[in-house]
Design a protein around this motif. Sequence first.
Motif, PDB file in Angstrom:
ATOM      1  N   LYS A  62     -53.960  46.152  54.713  1.00 49.97           N
ATOM      2  CA  LYS A  62     -55.060  46.638  55.550  1.00 49.97           C
ATOM      3  C   LYS A  62     -54.553  47.537  56.673  1.00 49.97           C
ATOM      4  CE  LYS A  62     -58.191  44.560  53.207  1.00 49.97           C
ATOM      5  NZ  LYS A  62     -59.147  45.351  52.379  1.00 49.97           N
ATOM      6  N   TYR A 279     -59.657  43.820  60.998  1.00 47.99           N
ATOM      7  CA  TYR A 279     -58.993  42.886  60.097  1.00 47.99           C
ATOM      8  C   TYR A 279     -59.366  41.433  60.387  1.00 47.99           C
ATOM      9  CZ  TYR A 279     -55.622  40.262  57.437  1.00 47.99           C
ATOM     10  OH  TYR A 279     -55.055  39.351  56.573  1.00 47.99           O
ATOM     11  N   ASP A 283     -62.655  41.463  58.217  1.00 49.30           N
ATOM     12  CA  ASP A 283     -62.053  41.180  56.909  1.00 49.30           C
ATOM     13  C   ASP A 283     -61.788  39.692  56.718  1.00 49.30           C
ATOM     14  OD1 ASP A 283     -60.592  42.656  54.493  1.00 49.30           O
ATOM     15  OD2 ASP A 283     -59.324  40.986  55.112  1.00 49.30           O
TER      16      ASP A 283
END
Length: 354
Positions: A62, A279, A283
């Motif tokens: 990422k 992130y 995510d």
Amino acid sequence: MKPSPVVARRTFLSATLGAVALGLTACANAETPDVTLAADTPLLDSVPKGTKLVIGDKEHQKAIEFSGEAKNFTFEVEWANISGGPQTLEAFRAKALDVGSVADIPPIHSHWTGIPTRIVASKFRQDPLNHAIYRLGIAPGVAVAALADLRGKKVAYSPGQAQGALVLRVLHKAGLSKEDVKLVELPSTGDVYATALASRQVEVAPIGGVQIKRYETKYGKDGAKTIAHGLRDDPGHLYVPITVLADPAKAAAIREYVQVWARAWRWREANPQEWIERYYVKDQGLTADDGQWLVDNGGVADIPASWGEAIARHQETIDLLAKETGNKPLRAEDLYDRRYESVAAKALDAGGAK
């Protein structure tokens, strides 16, 4: 920012692969590939057309995408949803993975289980004791204030993984042996250790990352706590099977990946709020507070141009593990491909994602 079209994102290999790899220690010396790598074989100047790498580096994938570094690849990358030593080793065994991201124990374990590998990139923490990855979680109501208090306690243990080796190193530092405690074999994935502590299945376990914060917050009122172990636990490596490094095209692509990998680390440090939001929050589903805790306690990455000190520390770990597990001693030097030794540091010197 969209990743480069050459970066194919496909998740494969079930997470259950990790369970298979836990029992590999006794099996594989006879399966060792008959491949010899010449340490002075030069890497190709460029990556041949049509080259592809399958990489298991879930979190850092990422950072590479968010930083824009993905556009710099001149070869195809397929990202594998794989992390940790057991999963990575099983994927290597299945010839389904080219590069893995782990701590310092899986490269040792891979040799002991018949899949020789080499480390191609290493990072550490500039302040490894104040920013340790792990702390020793202490179960509610258990009287452990110092390492010597571990005597007689039930301690979580994961052979072949960083947490398992840390337990052995902690016992050694405390002047204790495995016989002075009761080792309870448990996988160290997810929140297994924290749950085992809370239920008193074990009394001591190394826990890391946001699990430290969550464990203290959730169970602190019941008497749970964590203590520092006082040892360096900061190595992070990229490692590769020697059969992959013997392929000149892939070996050249790995050099390019190491360059991108290093620059993406600097991007993470230079853009903490973006990293937290994109992130940790979006995510991974963590709270912003959890993400901030991870950034604050993650320290700054040290990506050295020389591996000499790291290899010496790695040798100490190997010697201890060989003694405690009955495995054959190894030369730490043989775990590293020194053609890549300065690649990451030079990539940072040349500049990149910020």
